[in-house]
Every structure is written in structure tokens, then in C-alpha cells.
Enzyme design. Structure first.
Site, short mmCIF file in Angstrom:
data_model
loop_
_atom_site.label_atom_id
_atom_site.label_comp_id
_atom_site.label_asym_id
_atom_site.label_seq_id
_atom_site.Cartn_x
_atom_site.Cartn_y
_atom_site.Cartn_z
N HIS A 159 -0.87 11.08 -2.32
CA HIS A 159 -2.22 10.67 -1.51
C HIS A 159 -3.06 11.85 -1.22
O HIS A 159 -4.00 11.84 -1.83
CB HIS A 159 -1.92 9.89 -0.38
CG HIS A 159 -3.01 9.42 0.13
ND1 HIS A 159 -3.77 10.26 1.17
CD2 HIS A 159 -3.98 8.24 0.13
CE1 HIS A 159 -5.02 9.49 1.61
NE2 HIS A 159 -5.06 8.40 1.05
N HIS A 169 0.71 -0.93 0.05
CA HIS A 169 -0.02 0.05 0.06
C HIS A 169 0.75 1.22 0.06
O HIS A 169 1.80 1.31 1.01
CB HIS A 169 -0.97 0.06 1.35
CG HIS A 169 -1.91 1.12 1.28
ND1 HIS A 169 -1.83 1.85 2.41
CD2 HIS A 169 -3.01 1.59 0.52
CE1 HIS A 169 -3.04 2.73 2.43
NE2 HIS A 169 -3.36 2.60 1.00
O1 G3P Z 1 -7.53 1.77 -2.99
C1 G3P Z 1 -7.23 1.36 -1.69
C2 G3P Z 1 -6.68 2.50 -0.73
O2 G3P Z 1 -5.44 2.99 -1.31
C3 G3P Z 1 -7.69 3.82 -0.63
O3 G3P Z 1 -7.52 4.38 0.42
O4 G3P Z 1 -6.68 6.30 1.36
O5 G3P Z 1 -5.14 4.68 1.30
O6 G3P Z 1 -5.86 5.80 -0.90
P1 G3P Z 1 -6.08 5.28 0.50
MG MG Z 2 -4.66 4.64 -2.36
#
Ligand code: G3P
Ligand code: MG
Length: 240
Positions: A50, A8
Site C-alpha cells: 500500500h 480490503h
Molecule cells: O481503492 C479503494 C481503497 O483501497 C483506496 O484506499 O488507501 O486503502 O488504498 P487505500
Molecule cells: Mg487500496
């Protein structure tokens, strides 16, 4: 999506999020798939970021949409994470694609859109991938913004897309069907087996974010979830 662990924002626990260093850390941890967030700049390019502003993750301040690629590329996206990463730049999508190819990583590219940005962001994504993407398998494009995904699909029917939703109780099914989405990506919080089971039975691929607890990852995968997105892919893989 094969059952898998997705890094992530790269490997956000162990390296600054959405940076080339983060992609390298994910690869070092044995990860084959990562999710990155991209945003539109003032001059119509895409950078890995982000938030709507650079304030949290860089040593600078400002709205991404009000800054040019050159201004963003000169910012330090590493120092706030740790001194070892000082000078780590905000990468362009083009630079990230080059690094992904070099590392043999496959990305989920999450398109983040501010108000009114969906069509310009989608157009920029299609344009930049057209120039930079060289791998046989196309990237998976995801977004909370279903209009942006529709614009991507209209321009490039060969690009797979994924609908992102905070919860399965929200209205995601219509977009999922009309887009011909490859998967739905749902928030981990409050996700239950009862909600997941009928979708798995239907053959819908589910990715769950953000899962940093190995026991929860194990549970979700045992329910038939196709992928978990985690800030610590190596630790999750080792625990599984
Ligand atoms: O797309 C899954 C996740 O990445 C969405 O949440 O806020 O971490 O981008 P965020
Ligand atoms: Mg994301």
C-alpha cells in the site's frame, strides 16, 4: 459489479494487509472478492504494497521503488501484524494471482503510482497480467492515478478499470467517462445519500471504502451502492 463485500487489502483487520495470508483469510471468511494494492519495484516488477515505503508493514525500511523484487520478497510483512504471521513475505503480483486463482477469489487490483511512475507501472501491470492471469473474467484495475488507468486501457482495452476518488465532490467524472470506467470507488467519509442517489439513478456502479461498521455498510447498500470495501469481510457479511 454485483452487490458485494470486498475484502480490503485482503482482510486487513484479521491478517497482514496485502499478503498471501491475507488473501487466504479473506477466502476463509467467505469473501469472493478482494482489493489489493500494487506498486512498481526498482526492477520493473509489481509487489503487493500500500505505502510508498515498506516501513509501516514490514520489519525492514526503504522505498518500494528503490528496492528489487528479490529484496522485497525477502522482507517479513507479517511480524508487525502479529507473531503468528512471522516470515510472511511481500508477495509479487504474480504470486498473488496464483493464490487468487487457487482460492477462487476475484480481485480489484489498485495500481499505486509514485510521481512519474504511471506509465511504467501500467506497462508492468499489463505485462504481468499477460503472463499470470488465467481466469475467464479479467481483474478490475483501479487507481487514483487516471493517467495510469488510461495507459492500461490503451494497452488492453479488454481490462475493465475503476476510478478511485476520495470524494464524489472531486473531479472524477471526466476521467470516468473518457476511460469508459466500470465503476467509481469513493471514500466512505462524508458520503451522503444525496450524492449517491443521482449516480445510482444513472446506473453508475459505486464502491465505497473503507467500511468496517456494519450499520454503515447496511445504510450504503440500501442506497444502491454496489460494493463496500471492508477490512473485516466476515464480520460485515454476518451482520448484514
Ligand atoms: O481503492 C479503494 C481503497 O483501497 C483506496 O484506499 O488507501 O486503502 O488504498 P487505500
Ligand atoms: Mg487500496
Amino acid at each position: 459489479m454485483a452487490p458485494c463485500i470486498v475484502g480490503h487489502r485482503g482482510a486487513a483487520r484479521d491478517a497482514p494487509e496485502n499478503t498471501l495470508a491475507g488473501l487466504r483469510e479473506a477466502a476463509r471468511q467467505g469473501c469472493r472478492r478482494v482489493e489489493i494494492d500494487v506498486r512498481l519495484t526498482a526492477d520493473g516488477r509489481l509487489v503487493l504494497m500500500h505505502d510508498e515505503t515498506v516501513d509501516r508493514t514490514t520489519a525492514s525500511t526503504g522505498r518500494v521503488g528503490a528496492l528489487t523484487l528479490a529484496q522485497l520478497a525477502g522482507m517479513d510483512a507479517g511480524t508487525r501484524f502479529g507473531p503468528a504471521f512471522a516470515g510472511e513475505p511481500v508477495p509479487s503480483l504474480a504470486a498473488a494471482v496464483g493464490e487468487l486463482h487457487a482460492l477462487g477469489l476475484h480481485p480489484i487490483i489498485e495500481l499505486k503510482c509514485g510521481p512519474g511512475e504511471a506509465s511504467a507501472a501500467a506497462a508492468a501491470l499489463v505485462r504481468e497480467l499477460g503472463r499470470a492471469w488465467r481466469a475467464a473474467e479479467p481483474p478490475l484495475i483501479s487507481s487514483f492515478d487516471h493517467a495510469a488507468l488510461a495507459a492500461v486501457r490503451k494497452a488492453r482495452t479488454d481490462l475493465p478499470v475503476a476510478v478511485v476518488t476520495p470524494a464524489l465532490s472531486d473531479s472524477w467524472r471526466e476521467a470516468f467517462a473518457s476511460l469508459g470506467a466500470a465503476s467509481v470507488h469513493v471514500g466512505e467519509r462524508n458520503l451522503t445519500r444525496e450524492a449517491v442517489r443521482p449516480l445510482v439513478a444513472e446506473g453508475i456502479e459505486i464502491g465505497v471504502y473503507t467500511v468496517n461498521d456494519p450499520a454503515r455498510a447496511r445504510e450504503l447498500l440500501s442506497w444502491g451502492v454496489a460494493a463496500v470495501f471492508t477490512d473485516c469481510p466476515g464480520a460485515i457479511a454476518a451482520a448484514l
